[in-house]
Motif scaffolding. Structure first.
Motif, PDB file in Angstrom:
ATOM      1  N   VAL A  26       0.826  -1.211   0.000  1.00  0.00           N
ATOM      2  CA  VAL A  26       0.000   0.000   0.000  1.00  0.00           C
ATOM      3  C   VAL A  26       0.863   1.265   0.000  1.00  0.00           C
ATOM      4  O   VAL A  26       0.338   2.361   0.156  1.00  0.00           O
ATOM      5  CB  VAL A  26      -0.999   0.039   1.184  1.00  0.00           C
ATOM      6  CG1 VAL A  26      -1.987  -1.096   1.061  1.00  0.00           C
ATOM      7  CG2 VAL A  26      -0.283   0.045   2.521  1.00  0.00           C
ATOM      8  N   GLY A  29       1.490   4.222  -5.063  1.00  0.00           N
ATOM      9  CA  GLY A  29       0.408   5.123  -5.440  1.00  0.00           C
ATOM     10  C   GLY A  29       0.269   5.286  -6.939  1.00  0.00           C
ATOM     11  O   GLY A  29      -0.716   5.832  -7.419  1.00  0.00           O
TER      12      GLY A  29
ATOM     13  N   PHE C  34      -1.446   5.016 -17.152  1.00  0.00           N
ATOM     14  CA  PHE C  34      -1.186   5.396 -15.772  1.00  0.00           C
ATOM     15  C   PHE C  34      -2.340   4.902 -14.924  1.00  0.00           C
ATOM     16  O   PHE C  34      -3.509   5.090 -15.281  1.00  0.00           O
ATOM     17  CB  PHE C  34      -1.059   6.911 -15.606  1.00  0.00           C
ATOM     18  CG  PHE C  34      -0.826   7.287 -14.178  1.00  0.00           C
ATOM     19  CD1 PHE C  34       0.448   7.214 -13.636  1.00  0.00           C
ATOM     20  CD2 PHE C  34      -1.879   7.641 -13.356  1.00  0.00           C
ATOM     21  CE1 PHE C  34       0.661   7.505 -12.302  1.00  0.00           C
ATOM     22  CE2 PHE C  34      -1.661   7.937 -12.012  1.00  0.00           C
ATOM     23  CZ  PHE C  34      -0.386   7.870 -11.486  1.00  0.00           C
ATOM     24  N   LEU C  35      -1.992   4.274 -13.816  1.00  0.00           N
ATOM     25  CA  LEU C  35      -2.981   3.777 -12.879  1.00  0.00           C
ATOM     26  C   LEU C  35      -2.642   4.383 -11.523  1.00  0.00           C
ATOM     27  O   LEU C  35      -1.541   4.180 -11.009  1.00  0.00           O
ATOM     28  CB  LEU C  35      -2.882   2.248 -12.834  1.00  0.00           C
ATOM     29  CG  LEU C  35      -3.842   1.490 -11.927  1.00  0.00           C
ATOM     30  CD1 LEU C  35      -5.283   1.627 -12.402  1.00  0.00           C
ATOM     31  CD2 LEU C  35      -3.445   0.007 -11.893  1.00  0.00           C
ATOM     32  N   GLY C  36      -3.563   5.153 -10.969  1.00  0.00           N
ATOM     33  CA  GLY C  36      -3.352   5.744  -9.643  1.00  0.00           C
ATOM     34  C   GLY C  36      -4.071   4.918  -8.592  1.00  0.00           C
ATOM     35  O   GLY C  36      -5.223   4.536  -8.783  1.00  0.00           O
ATOM     36  N   LEU C  37      -3.381   4.603  -7.501  1.00  0.00           N
ATOM     37  CA  LEU C  37      -3.926   3.747  -6.452  1.00  0.00           C
ATOM     38  C   LEU C  37      -3.983   4.502  -5.128  1.00  0.00           C
ATOM     39  O   LEU C  37      -3.198   5.425  -4.897  1.00  0.00           O
ATOM     40  CB  LEU C  37      -3.022   2.516  -6.260  1.00  0.00           C
ATOM     41  CG  LEU C  37      -2.739   1.669  -7.504  1.00  0.00           C
ATOM     42  CD1 LEU C  37      -1.694   0.601  -7.173  1.00  0.00           C
ATOM     43  CD2 LEU C  37      -4.013   1.034  -8.024  1.00  0.00           C
ATOM     44  N   ARG C  39      -2.941   5.124  -1.665  1.00  0.00           N
ATOM     45  CA  ARG C  39      -1.787   4.764  -0.839  1.00  0.00           C
ATOM     46  C   ARG C  39      -2.168   4.758   0.636  1.00  0.00           C
ATOM     47  O   ARG C  39      -3.067   5.468   1.063  1.00  0.00           O
ATOM     48  CB  ARG C  39      -0.656   5.779  -1.039  1.00  0.00           C
ATOM     49  CG  ARG C  39       0.109   5.522  -2.307  1.00  0.00           C
ATOM     50  CD  ARG C  39       1.401   6.286  -2.290  1.00  0.00           C
ATOM     51  NE  ARG C  39       1.165   7.701  -2.077  1.00  0.00           N
ATOM     52  CZ  ARG C  39       1.935   8.466  -1.315  1.00  0.00           C
ATOM     53  NH1 ARG C  39       2.959   7.946  -0.676  1.00  0.00           N
ATOM     54  NH2 ARG C  39       1.676   9.741  -1.203  1.00  0.00           N
ATOM     55  N   LEU C  56     -13.525  10.362  -2.604  1.00  0.00           N
ATOM     56  CA  LEU C  56     -13.374  11.322  -3.692  1.00  0.00           C
ATOM     57  C   LEU C  56     -14.694  11.998  -3.998  1.00  0.00           C
ATOM     58  O   LEU C  56     -15.671  11.343  -4.359  1.00  0.00           O
ATOM     59  CB  LEU C  56     -12.823  10.622  -4.935  1.00  0.00           C
ATOM     60  CG  LEU C  56     -11.298  10.625  -4.889  1.00  0.00           C
ATOM     61  CD1 LEU C  56     -10.730   9.290  -5.219  1.00  0.00           C
ATOM     62  CD2 LEU C  56     -10.754  11.720  -5.797  1.00  0.00           C
ATOM     63  N   HIS C  87     -12.156   7.901 -13.988  1.00  0.00           N
ATOM     64  CA  HIS C  87     -11.840   8.413 -12.651  1.00  0.00           C
ATOM     65  C   HIS C  87     -12.950   7.983 -11.715  1.00  0.00           C
ATOM     66  O   HIS C  87     -14.122   8.175 -12.001  1.00  0.00           O
ATOM     67  CB  HIS C  87     -11.734   9.940 -12.680  1.00  0.00           C
ATOM     68  CG  HIS C  87     -10.928  10.488 -11.539  1.00  0.00           C
ATOM     69  ND1 HIS C  87     -11.278  10.315 -10.227  1.00  0.00           N
ATOM     70  CD2 HIS C  87      -9.770  11.200 -11.525  1.00  0.00           C
ATOM     71  CE1 HIS C  87     -10.368  10.906  -9.455  1.00  0.00           C
ATOM     72  NE2 HIS C  87      -9.445  11.438 -10.205  1.00  0.00           N
ATOM     73  N   LEU C  94      -7.723   1.191   0.741  1.00  0.00           N
ATOM     74  CA  LEU C  94      -6.290   1.152   0.431  1.00  0.00           C
ATOM     75  C   LEU C  94      -6.012   0.201  -0.729  1.00  0.00           C
ATOM     76  O   LEU C  94      -6.553  -0.904  -0.775  1.00  0.00           O
ATOM     77  CB  LEU C  94      -5.493   0.653   1.640  1.00  0.00           C
ATOM     78  CG  LEU C  94      -5.536   1.506   2.898  1.00  0.00           C
ATOM     79  CD1 LEU C  94      -4.447   1.038   3.860  1.00  0.00           C
ATOM     80  CD2 LEU C  94      -5.346   2.967   2.552  1.00  0.00           C
ATOM     81  N   ILE C  98      -7.801   4.519  -8.349  1.00  0.00           N
ATOM     82  CA  ILE C  98      -8.512   5.805  -8.362  1.00  0.00           C
ATOM     83  C   ILE C  98      -8.747   6.265  -9.799  1.00  0.00           C
ATOM     84  O   ILE C  98      -9.821   6.701 -10.155  1.00  0.00           O
ATOM     85  CB  ILE C  98      -7.694   6.907  -7.647  1.00  0.00           C
ATOM     86  CG1 ILE C  98      -7.358   6.505  -6.219  1.00  0.00           C
ATOM     87  CG2 ILE C  98      -8.448   8.236  -7.681  1.00  0.00           C
ATOM     88  CD1 ILE C  98      -6.348   7.432  -5.556  1.00  0.00           C
ATOM     89  N   VAL C  99      -7.690   6.192 -10.595  1.00  0.00           N
ATOM     90  CA  VAL C  99      -7.757   6.779 -11.929  1.00  0.00           C
ATOM     91  C   VAL C  99      -6.988   5.904 -12.917  1.00  0.00           C
ATOM     92  O   VAL C  99      -5.975   5.289 -12.556  1.00  0.00           O
ATOM     93  CB  VAL C  99      -7.188   8.225 -11.926  1.00  0.00           C
ATOM     94  CG1 VAL C  99      -5.731   8.255 -11.504  1.00  0.00           C
ATOM     95  CG2 VAL C  99      -7.366   8.915 -13.269  1.00  0.00           C
ATOM     96  N   PHE C 128     -11.943  17.328  -8.825  1.00  0.00           N
ATOM     97  CA  PHE C 128     -12.046  16.229  -7.871  1.00  0.00           C
ATOM     98  C   PHE C 128     -11.351  16.667  -6.582  1.00  0.00           C
ATOM     99  O   PHE C 128     -10.354  17.394  -6.643  1.00  0.00           O
ATOM    100  CB  PHE C 128     -11.316  14.978  -8.389  1.00  0.00           C
ATOM    101  CG  PHE C 128     -11.905  14.363  -9.619  1.00  0.00           C
ATOM    102  CD1 PHE C 128     -12.960  13.468  -9.539  1.00  0.00           C
ATOM    103  CD2 PHE C 128     -11.362  14.657 -10.871  1.00  0.00           C
ATOM    104  CE1 PHE C 128     -13.478  12.887 -10.687  1.00  0.00           C
ATOM    105  CE2 PHE C 128     -11.889  14.079 -12.018  1.00  0.00           C
ATOM    106  CZ  PHE C 128     -12.952  13.191 -11.926  1.00  0.00           C
ATOM    107  N   LYS C 130     -10.007  15.039  -2.687  1.00  0.00           N
ATOM    108  CA  LYS C 130      -9.801  13.849  -1.858  1.00  0.00           C
ATOM    109  C   LYS C 130      -9.964  14.194  -0.375  1.00  0.00           C
ATOM    110  O   LYS C 130      -9.417  15.181   0.104  1.00  0.00           O
ATOM    111  CB  LYS C 130      -8.371  13.321  -2.046  1.00  0.00           C
ATOM    112  CG  LYS C 130      -8.078  12.703  -3.388  1.00  0.00           C
ATOM    113  CD  LYS C 130      -6.748  11.950  -3.323  1.00  0.00           C
ATOM    114  CE  LYS C 130      -6.412  11.321  -4.660  1.00  0.00           C
ATOM    115  NZ  LYS C 130      -5.283  11.990  -5.326  1.00  0.00           N
TER     116      LYS C 130
END
Lengths: 158, 80, 158, 80
Positions: A26, A29, C34-37, C39, C56, C87, C94, C98-99, C128, C130
């Motif tokens: 985790v 990101g 791109f993959l946003g996770l 964290r 979000l 998105h 966790l 996200i995106v 957006f 957070k």
């Protein structure tokens, strides 16, 4: 750093590879990725020409070593939690995946930069060669591109 | 003795994928010159840009050769 | 250009999205993504702190418009065959995505550049926000990062 | 009449998500000043960096307002 490097004839599973890359960590990101596909035509001198299939030859043993060294160099430059590089060899059809690079980091800039770096250096240092088969049955080796040498050189200047 | 491997377009032009040399010069650059001097397709094939590896690591002409080494000659790479 | 933009609470299927992006178009040679996770911790002033979940919020209607405008701006700068931007909104755990940004082009540099451009502009222009929920039940809105403004600004200088 | 929307931290501080204004000034900048002058939390909330949109497009203080417009005020965005 979690590293996965594979040179294989089989296709790979993008979702599975991405899940494996980031599973249980985790602190990740950002995952950047590059997927290279077999295109239906290529530039030959001044002409575009259609191709039927693409065959990838490699130097067994050296390819894996070269990929590990490229990934290690990326890990020295950027804070990375995980990297996956999968490169296929053998005969591939139009639209099939050739190469997958996945880079995982806390932040997106490191992930993007490392992914581009690995692709740029792979393109000039990993011993793979492409041979195109044309619809008329003819074959030809693909020429290296000057633009690939320039893309790799910019990382040495920085 | 050293093992010499040729790949891709270079292998196709030479018609040889692999050979073993009982005697060999002291450096990679000297080996390349010796191969280019074989005549026939060899001179022309080695007049193009040829990359070199010793024991599966990219290497330059000054690289020394030793008994048991694996040497690879190949054109600029085009993977990815 | 094939464009797919979605703002949704549901997860997305990475393999399905990638296949949909490039399906049937053999002029595509490169897909950058791109993959946003989410964290597990975030920087708050000088301190790192663990987070439990991330929520979000967005400005419905304006988000989709903003994403379309960003993608159109990318298509004006680079030769792209297809772009996907998904998105998520709502409460995320966790490690959850996200995106997702996917860019497809004939060549890799255009795909990489467009993917980074879309992420950098999205980070500063798409509405957006957070909110982090901490393990003790407290909540706080995430502060915008100066580094994100700088990343977006570099594309205007070029 | 215009619709005014507030989002995220700004909405939480003001305790208002949406309102309708029967009368409104001619520009977005003047509307912002008018809201900041309401006193209480309003002045402080609008002293931070606040982004503005008119009809769901980012807009600056000179942007004119017209009957039926939708105005959004919100903090710097943090998506992605």
């Amino acid at each position: 750093m979690k590293t996965r490097i594979a040179v294989q004839t089989e296709p790979f599973d993008l979702a599975e590879e991405t899940a494996r890359l980031s599973a249980g960590d985790v602190t990740i990101g950002a995952v950047a990725s590059f997927l290279g596909l077999v295109r239906g035509h290529n530039r030959v001198g001044e002409d575009d020409a259609d191709i039927a299939t693409l065959t990838l030859e490699h130097y067994p043993g050296m390819t894996e070593k070269a990929l590990h060294r490229i990934v290690d160099a990326a890990a020295e430059r950027w804070p990375l939690q995980a990297v996956t590089v999968i490169h296929r060899v053998g005969e591939l059809r139009l639209g099939e995946p050739i190469v997958l690079v996945l880079t995982a980091s806390a932040h997106r800039q490191a992930a993007f930069d490392a992914c581009q770096f690995i692709m740029d250096i792979l393109k000039t240092e990993a011993p793979f060669w492409k041979k195109e088969r044309l619809p008329d049955g003819g074959e030809r080796w693909v020429d290296a591109r000057e633009s690939d040498s320039e893309a790799a050189a910019r990382w040495l200047r920085d | 003795m050293i093992r010499v491997l040729y790949f891709a377009r270079l292998r196709d032009r030479l018609g040889v994928a692999e050979e073993q040399l009982e005697t060999f010069p002291p450096t990679l650059g000297a080996l390349r010159e010796q191969l280019a001097a074989r005549g026939g397709d060899w001179g022309e094939a080695f007049s193009d840009r040829v990359l070199m590896a010793v024991n599966q690591e990219m290497a330059g002409p000054e690289t020394p050769l030793a008994d048991g080494d694996e040497v690879g000659f190949f054109p600029p790479v085009t993977g990815g």
